[in-house]
Write a protein that holds these residues in place. Sequence first.
Motif, PDB file in Angstrom:
ATOM      1  N   SER A  53      20.077  36.026  46.088  1.00 60.08           N
ATOM      2  CA  SER A  53      21.142  35.715  47.033  1.00 60.08           C
ATOM      3  C   SER A  53      21.383  36.958  47.890  1.00 60.08           C
ATOM      4  N   ASP A  54      21.980  36.784  49.062  1.00 61.11           N
ATOM      5  CA  ASP A  54      22.247  37.944  49.908  1.00 61.11           C
ATOM      6  C   ASP A  54      23.362  38.781  49.284  1.00 61.11           C
ATOM      7  N   MET A  55      23.029  40.003  48.865  1.00 59.53           N
ATOM      8  CA  MET A  55      23.997  40.829  48.152  1.00 59.53           C
ATOM      9  C   MET A  55      24.535  41.961  49.020  1.00 59.53           C
ATOM     10  N   ALA A  56      24.418  41.840  50.338  1.00 66.16           N
ATOM     11  CA  ALA A  56      24.809  42.934  51.234  1.00 66.16           C
ATOM     12  C   ALA A  56      26.271  43.320  51.060  1.00 66.16           C
ATOM     13  N   ALA A  57      27.130  42.339  50.742  1.00 63.72           N
ATOM     14  CA  ALA A  57      28.560  42.614  50.630  1.00 63.72           C
ATOM     15  C   ALA A  57      28.844  43.570  49.474  1.00 63.72           C
ATOM     16  N   PHE A  58      27.933  43.637  48.479  1.00 61.88           N
ATOM     17  CA  PHE A  58      28.192  44.452  47.301  1.00 61.88           C
ATOM     18  C   PHE A  58      27.633  45.862  47.440  1.00 61.88           C
ATOM     19  N   MET A 109      39.437  40.325  25.488  1.00 66.68           N
ATOM     20  CA  MET A 109      38.765  41.266  26.378  1.00 66.68           C
ATOM     21  C   MET A 109      38.563  40.681  27.766  1.00 66.68           C
ATOM     22  N   VAL A 110      38.077  39.452  27.796  1.00 65.74           N
ATOM     23  CA  VAL A 110      37.742  38.867  29.094  1.00 65.74           C
ATOM     24  C   VAL A 110      39.018  38.567  29.879  1.00 65.74           C
ATOM     25  N   MET A 111      40.123  38.250  29.160  1.00 62.81           N
ATOM     26  CA  MET A 111      41.407  38.077  29.842  1.00 62.81           C
ATOM     27  C   MET A 111      41.874  39.417  30.424  1.00 62.81           C
ATOM     28  N   GLY A 112      41.678  40.491  29.655  1.00 62.20           N
ATOM     29  CA  GLY A 112      42.011  41.817  30.162  1.00 62.20           C
ATOM     30  C   GLY A 112      41.183  42.156  31.389  1.00 62.20           C
ATOM     31  N   ALA A 113      39.896  41.818  31.328  1.00 64.74           N
ATOM     32  CA  ALA A 113      39.005  42.142  32.446  1.00 64.74           C
ATOM     33  C   ALA A 113      39.454  41.432  33.721  1.00 64.74           C
ATOM     34  N   VAL A 114      39.772  40.143  33.616  1.00 62.90           N
ATOM     35  CA  VAL A 114      40.111  39.399  34.840  1.00 62.90           C
ATOM     36  C   VAL A 114      41.483  39.810  35.362  1.00 62.90           C
ATOM     37  N   CYS A 115      42.469  39.957  34.458  1.00 62.69           N
ATOM     38  CA  CYS A 115      43.814  40.314  34.929  1.00 62.69           C
ATOM     39  C   CYS A 115      43.824  41.743  35.468  1.00 62.69           C
ATOM     40  N   GLY A 116      43.065  42.630  34.815  1.00 60.65           N
ATOM     41  CA  GLY A 116      42.977  43.996  35.309  1.00 60.65           C
ATOM     42  C   GLY A 116      42.372  44.038  36.690  1.00 60.65           C
ATOM     43  N   PHE A 117      41.282  43.292  36.861  1.00 61.73           N
ATOM     44  CA  PHE A 117      40.640  43.291  38.174  1.00 61.73           C
ATOM     45  C   PHE A 117      41.577  42.710  39.232  1.00 61.73           C
ATOM     46  N   VAL A 141      35.992  36.289  42.604  1.00 64.07           N
ATOM     47  CA  VAL A 141      34.549  36.522  42.476  1.00 64.07           C
ATOM     48  C   VAL A 141      34.011  37.110  43.771  1.00 64.07           C
ATOM     49  N   GLY A 142      33.243  38.175  43.653  1.00 59.36           N
ATOM     50  CA  GLY A 142      32.575  38.725  44.832  1.00 59.36           C
ATOM     51  C   GLY A 142      33.459  39.590  45.704  1.00 59.36           C
ATOM     52  N   LEU A 143      34.669  39.878  45.256  1.00 53.30           N
ATOM     53  CA  LEU A 143      35.539  40.750  46.042  1.00 53.30           C
ATOM     54  C   LEU A 143      35.310  42.197  45.615  1.00 53.30           C
ATOM     55  N   PRO A 144      35.499  43.134  46.538  1.00 48.31           N
ATOM     56  CA  PRO A 144      35.302  44.536  46.167  1.00 48.31           C
ATOM     57  C   PRO A 144      36.340  44.972  45.144  1.00 48.31           C
ATOM     58  N   GLY A 145      35.897  45.737  44.159  1.00 49.69           N
ATOM     59  CA  GLY A 145      36.800  46.184  43.109  1.00 49.69           C
ATOM     60  C   GLY A 145      37.375  47.546  43.395  1.00 49.69           C
ATOM     61  N   VAL A 146      38.317  47.934  42.551  1.00 46.90           N
ATOM     62  CA  VAL A 146      38.889  49.276  42.636  1.00 46.90           C
ATOM     63  C   VAL A 146      38.402  50.017  41.409  1.00 46.90           C
ATOM     64  N   LYS A 147      37.756  51.157  41.609  1.00 45.05           N
ATOM     65  CA  LYS A 147      37.248  51.881  40.455  1.00 45.05           C
ATOM     66  C   LYS A 147      38.266  52.918  39.995  1.00 45.05           C
ATOM     67  N   TYR A 171      33.113  50.247  34.320  1.00 41.67           N
ATOM     68  CA  TYR A 171      31.702  49.992  34.007  1.00 41.67           C
ATOM     69  C   TYR A 171      31.001  49.358  35.208  1.00 41.67           C
ATOM     70  N   THR A 172      31.437  48.173  35.579  1.00 40.34           N
ATOM     71  CA  THR A 172      30.930  47.475  36.765  1.00 40.34           C
ATOM     72  C   THR A 172      32.156  46.966  37.507  1.00 40.34           C
ATOM     73  N   PRO A 173      32.686  47.757  38.449  1.00 40.69           N
ATOM     74  CA  PRO A 173      33.978  47.417  39.064  1.00 40.69           C
ATOM     75  C   PRO A 173      33.919  46.152  39.914  1.00 40.69           C
TER      76      PRO A 173
END
Lengths: 354, 306
Positions: free
Chosen positions: A237-242, B42-50, B111-117, B209-211
Amino acid sequence: MKKLLTAAASIALVSALSISAVAADKLKVGFIYIGPPGDHGWTYQHDQGRQAIDTRFGDQVETVFVENVPEGPDAERTITRLARQGAGLIFTTSFGYMDPTLKVAAKFPDVKFEHATGYKRTDNVSTYSSRFYEGRYVIGQIAAKTSKTGVAGYIGSFPIPEVVRGINAFLLGAQTVNPDFKLKVVWVNSWFDPGREADAAKVLISQGADIITQHTDSTAAVQVAEEQGVNAFGQASDMAAFAPNALLTSIIDNWADYYIARTQAVLDGSWVSTDTFGGMDANMVNIGPFINMPADVKAEAEATVAAIISGKLHPFAGPIYKQDGSLAAAAGETIDLGTLLGMDWYVQGVDDKL
Amino acid sequence: MSPYEAILLTIITASTPLLLAAIGELVVERSGVLNLGIEGMMVMGAVCGFAAAHVTGSAWLGVLAATFAGIATSLLFGLLTQTLITNQVATGLAITLLGLGLSGLIGSGFVGLPGVKLANVSIPWLSDLPYVGRLIFGQDPLVYISIVLTVGVAYVLNNTRVGLIIRAVGQNHHSAHALGYRVVAVRYACIAFGGATSGLAGAYLSLVYTPQWIENMTAGRGWIALALVVFSTWLPERLAAGAYLFGGVWILGLYAQGMGIGIPSQLLSALPYIATILALVIISTNRRLSVINTPASLGQGFVPDR
């Protein structure tokens, strides 16, 4: 108590009948996904294909999907459930669903099955895949042109022919530019584990790779590349946004046309079991926009894409030597389809052993 | 950065979420409760934290939100198993399933939004020391928190009255009850602590880990944490060793592959598990030690008889 049970059973029966009566005039198309549709990779593109069916056929067709289905016994149970629920056409979208799909297909001869990237077919099981390796060849060339260290890192999922083929095509493409180009391979033995994919990317970068490419499903590796200032390619998939600064281009799977055609075939009654292996020419493999690279590299990549589409260039045209030095294809020959589909050896220059 | 620094940094990143999730579960199990819902918390923490970090732009608010999400999920487990006395194994599994499903629902818009590290600690001069600067003084804050938590848990369990009460409740809840301790309240507190550290472990995944937020991003780490607790025979110092052993073997396996040594990758991927099982077998040969440490009331519900 017994009366109550009989009553409940008859109510259940009646409602089941009424549901199937409604469902009869609508084709139900089922999808089994290995990951979540939100992976922005492999499953995401399959889900785009599913949505394309919805858009095209509207009320004629109903699509359903089950996500995060592990390869193995769970898959058989889930596929069976979809078939029982009245799906007329079921797409199973990962290699490991091969045997479960065949088992369920034998029990439901009236249901059509489509298995992605597999090689076993029966009267009601088709297989389909894309010539991803054509895209790998193009990005291999780009990698060799842009890399400063002359080393690329490749994150593999499982050592199956589909993935090995991609690794070989990548290196063959790179060797057309730099015959001494090195390729390091790390297998994470998972299709989808963002943490592990990120670990693998970090390991490869610390070992000198300044280009990261992957055959796994999440966007974690390209994000690590962005963070550490090396280049990367998007997968599926196009991953440019990441990775807006690190990404060079993406190999994009396009399943929509195929899914629409096969759904149409079931509606027409013209569906037959077949094997499809479409490439760039069939619009099943696309290459994303070329970014973060000099104009001449971009121009050559575009020329390579055009040559593959026109058939002038085959990534597996000889001479090709295996890792052990033996000749796999002489000059003027091309590796045949059967060998490609069962590829279990590396070409010369891969820094890994199978 | 030298290669050995890179290796150690990657090992620490891979081990920290395991250690965070496991140290809480260790306390939970020491109080006699078996919570199989680590993965869900853990996964609830991951999503709410993000989500919190993305909305507010502050990674620390994300960490806070993750902690509370973990606590909230664990209190649901507590309500079911401690107040309503449901089966702990079944309830724990249900919490995992609930967490995985609910997190997907909450996270669908993220999903797919930029994270904050979460930024790494940077101490002037110290963090720039050659060789050890980044390793000792330049980690992300959660690494330090995980170590402080481990030392703190070891100290509290072994040297304080609170630790004694937790262990008593876990060993024999009837005796603890007869002595006047509020078994259920103690267990609620321990469950909440376990939820908090599991939430932190989730935050580690989605903020360090993977923001980013990806469905199922825990990918089974909760189960590894659970196994580590048993592996450690409920001792915090061993737990830390186990978490770093697992992470270390895993990362070194990747390194060996990258160097093209030619060991089959499937074997290397299995090595962390093999190493952990081996260690477990070796430890369990000392029966006396494992019997002493195993909380005798583990997994049993407690109903006060009067």
